[in-house]
Design an enzyme around this catalytic site. Structure first.
Site, short mmCIF file in Angstrom:
data_model
loop_
_atom_site.label_atom_id
_atom_site.label_comp_id
_atom_site.label_asym_id
_atom_site.label_seq_id
_atom_site.Cartn_x
_atom_site.Cartn_y
_atom_site.Cartn_z
N HIS A 82 6.55 9.86 -9.48
CA HIS A 82 6.23 8.49 -8.14
C HIS A 82 6.21 9.47 -6.97
O HIS A 82 7.11 9.95 -5.99
CB HIS A 82 7.87 8.43 -8.72
CG HIS A 82 7.54 6.58 -8.18
ND1 HIS A 82 7.91 5.22 -8.20
CD2 HIS A 82 7.39 6.76 -6.51
CE1 HIS A 82 7.64 4.49 -7.28
NE2 HIS A 82 7.24 4.57 -6.15
N HIS A 84 3.15 9.41 -3.16
CA HIS A 84 2.00 8.42 -2.91
C HIS A 84 1.76 9.44 -1.82
O HIS A 84 1.40 9.66 -0.29
CB HIS A 84 3.14 7.31 -1.37
CG HIS A 84 3.89 5.94 -2.61
ND1 HIS A 84 3.30 5.11 -3.22
CD2 HIS A 84 4.82 6.44 -2.48
CE1 HIS A 84 4.16 4.53 -3.44
NE2 HIS A 84 5.00 4.59 -3.59
N LYS A 87 -0.25 7.62 1.07
CA LYS A 87 0.86 7.23 2.51
C LYS A 87 1.02 8.74 3.84
O LYS A 87 1.35 8.73 4.09
CB LYS A 87 1.72 6.44 2.44
CG LYS A 87 1.11 5.04 1.57
CD LYS A 87 2.86 4.32 1.34
CE LYS A 87 2.39 3.02 0.92
NZ LYS A 87 2.40 3.14 -0.47
N HIS A 234 6.30 -1.32 -8.92
CA HIS A 234 7.36 -0.53 -7.79
C HIS A 234 8.41 -1.81 -8.31
O HIS A 234 8.38 -2.63 -7.95
CB HIS A 234 6.62 -0.22 -6.58
CG HIS A 234 6.19 0.75 -6.53
ND1 HIS A 234 5.29 1.39 -6.82
CD2 HIS A 234 6.94 1.84 -5.29
CE1 HIS A 234 5.13 2.63 -6.22
NE2 HIS A 234 5.77 3.09 -5.08
N GLU A 237 13.30 -3.38 -4.13
CA GLU A 237 12.94 -2.22 -3.78
C GLU A 237 14.03 -2.95 -2.27
O GLU A 237 13.30 -3.04 -1.14
CB GLU A 237 12.01 -1.70 -3.56
CG GLU A 237 12.37 -0.36 -3.16
CD GLU A 237 10.94 0.73 -2.45
OE1 GLU A 237 10.18 0.66 -3.06
OE2 GLU A 237 11.41 1.68 -1.26
N ASP A 334 8.25 10.14 -4.03
CA ASP A 334 8.05 9.08 -3.04
C ASP A 334 7.32 9.36 -1.85
O ASP A 334 6.61 10.13 -2.30
CB ASP A 334 9.16 7.82 -2.89
CG ASP A 334 9.28 6.55 -2.85
OD1 ASP A 334 7.55 6.60 -3.07
OD2 ASP A 334 9.87 5.79 -2.78
N ASN A 335 7.68 9.25 -1.00
CA ASN A 335 6.85 9.12 -0.38
C ASN A 335 6.98 10.50 1.24
O ASN A 335 8.37 11.21 1.08
CB ASN A 335 7.21 7.98 1.19
CG ASN A 335 6.71 6.73 0.34
OD1 ASN A 335 7.41 5.69 -0.84
ND2 ASN A 335 5.54 6.30 0.81
#
Ligand SMILES: [Zn+2]
Length: 442
Positions: A82, A84, A87, A234, A237, A334-335
């Site tokens: 997972h 991104h 981004k 997602h 959250e 994640d990010n």
């Protein structure tokens, strides 16, 4: 050029002796684990593949080339379920003004509208993949923001990146859009077309409580069934216990008798349910065969943030309870350096270290390393990754740490990463490479 601490023999056939590897990630004859769940083994590498795995010292010492790892932990190259990539690294031109979830959502949207050209997305995706590869990652599932004009920009770039990185990092993608857009037939057709043309048979969106949630999920599940897609969501959250879209997803999966794989990310609000609600939802998740990925670093950054007030919650889902109920659980990055998470480098060793601290994975079962290896490999359908086994490519991370306290106390910056038995250059890309994209403002 940096290849870490290990001097790998130049021969195509060599042995790595006295390696410690998590029993949950290694396959060999008669292996026994110590109290950290680690087995002491000798590995033989031949022509880039693992030829044999034996308990350390089983084979008589011989003249062939070998490297004695002196008890250092060896992991397979790791699997990130997972992230991104689209981004990543926009922080210098678009910060999160207050570190909240809404601040993240609004500022990513503004930056996307203003700046996400093919060139911009490609450069930042490639940067992220180079980080992940250098740290020892073998497979990545990224989400792709899929709304309006962005669908036609990002998906072809994703397909280019997958081809370019094949053999180094196995890349797959899932679309990301708010669940209310599932009610828009034209939007659903556009995303389905993009996934069929450029994707990996994975479909998904962000779920939260909208009045038409069940109806919208029916559309998503029907789309998946018609096209043979797996699903990736997602989910919830937020710290609002009224957010129970995870239960809706489980009910939809059961209602549609869905047989594909489902991965649910975040599921933060599950941790703030009343005990009887939490137990009911977890039971349905288990029944529906949904796997759950927690994103500990990003969740701790965004959740329970309220300017000036000290946070009281780590932001993560009820992962121990899910695991105890037999749900497949994992953690992921994640990010990276975007409004959803100001830091991060797609380093799964960091994710395991921080995840162990945030989720308290220590002082319990010793199989937690599976959460960045075997478990994500299974949900991503790349079963030859995230495991050390005879016959597989010698894709390994070698460290000097002899147990988990040595492993987690330091960032393992001197680790050596092997791909097909050869040490790779672990030099990380320089942020300055992206400076020319950061001068624009949204
Ligand atoms: Zn995410």
């Amino acid at each position: 050029m940096t290849t870490g601490f290990a001097a790998i023999p130049a021969s195509t056939s060599y042995r790595l002796t006295n390696a410690r590897s998590p029993l949950c990630l290694i396959e060999g004859a008669d292996l026994a684990a110590d109290r950290d769940g680690l087995a002491l083994v000798d590995l033989r590498v031949e022509d880039g593949r693992i030829a044999s795995i034996l308990p350390a010292g089983t084979e008589a010492p011989e003249g062939g080339p070998r490297l004695d790892l002196d008890g250092g932990i060896v992991l397979p190259r790791l699997v990130d379920a997972h992230v991104h990539l689209d981004k990543g690294h926009i922080w210098p031109r678009r910060r999160n003004p207050d570190g909240t979830f809404m601040g993240a959502l609004e500022n990513v949207m503004a930056d996307r509208e203003a700046n996400w050209t093919s060139e911009d997305v490609r450069a930042r995706m490639d940067f992220g993949l180079r980080c992940a590869f250098a740290h020892g990652t073998s497979a990545v599932r990224t989400h792709i923001d899929s709304l309006g004009k962005q669908i036609g920009i990002s998906w072809p770039v994703l397909a280019e990146m997958r081809a370019e990185w094949a053999g180094r990092v196995a890349l797959q993608a899932s679309p990301l859009f708010g669940i209310q857009f599932a009610l828009d037939a034209e939007h659903m057709q556009a995303v389905t077309r993009a996934v069929k043309a450029h994707g990996d048979g994975i479909f998904g969106c962000v779920t939260y409580m909208i009045p038409e949630l069940a109806e919208a999920l029916d559309i998503v599940f029907r789309t998946a069934i018609e096209n043979g897609f797996d699903l990736d969501f997602h989910v919830d959250e937020t710290n609002d216990p009224a957010a129970r879209s995870l239960e809706y997803i489980a009910e939809a999966a059961l209602r549609h008798r869905f047989t594909g794989k489902i991965l649910a990310g975040h599921c933060c609000s599950l941790a703030v349910q009343a005990p009887q609600d939490e137990a009911r939802i977890i039971a349905k998740v288990g029944q529906a065969g949904i796997a759950v990925v927690s994103l500990p670093m990003c969740n701790m950054y965004l959740q329970d943030r309220d300017g000036g007030r000290t946070p009281r919650w780590r932001g993560v889902t009820a992962l121990h309870e899910l695991k105890a109920a037999g749900v497949a659980v994992m953690i992921a990055s994640d990010n990276t350096r975007d409004p959803f998470y100001a830091y991060g480098d797609l380093d799964l060793v960091e994710v395991l270290r921080e995840g162990t601290r945030i989720l308290q994975l220590d002082h319990g079962p010793t199989d937690f390393a599976a959460m960045i290896a075997r478990a994500p490999a299974a949900i991503m359908g790349v079963a030859d990754k995230g495991v050390v086994a005879p016959g597989l490519s010698a894709d390994l991370i070698l460290t000097r740490a002899r147990d988990w306290t040595e492993f987690f106390a330091r960032p393992q910056a001197d680790r050596t990463v092997l791909v097909a038995g050869k040490a790779i250059d672990r030099t990380l890309p320089d942020y300055r490479e992206l400076d020319h994209l950061m001068s624009k403002s949204a």
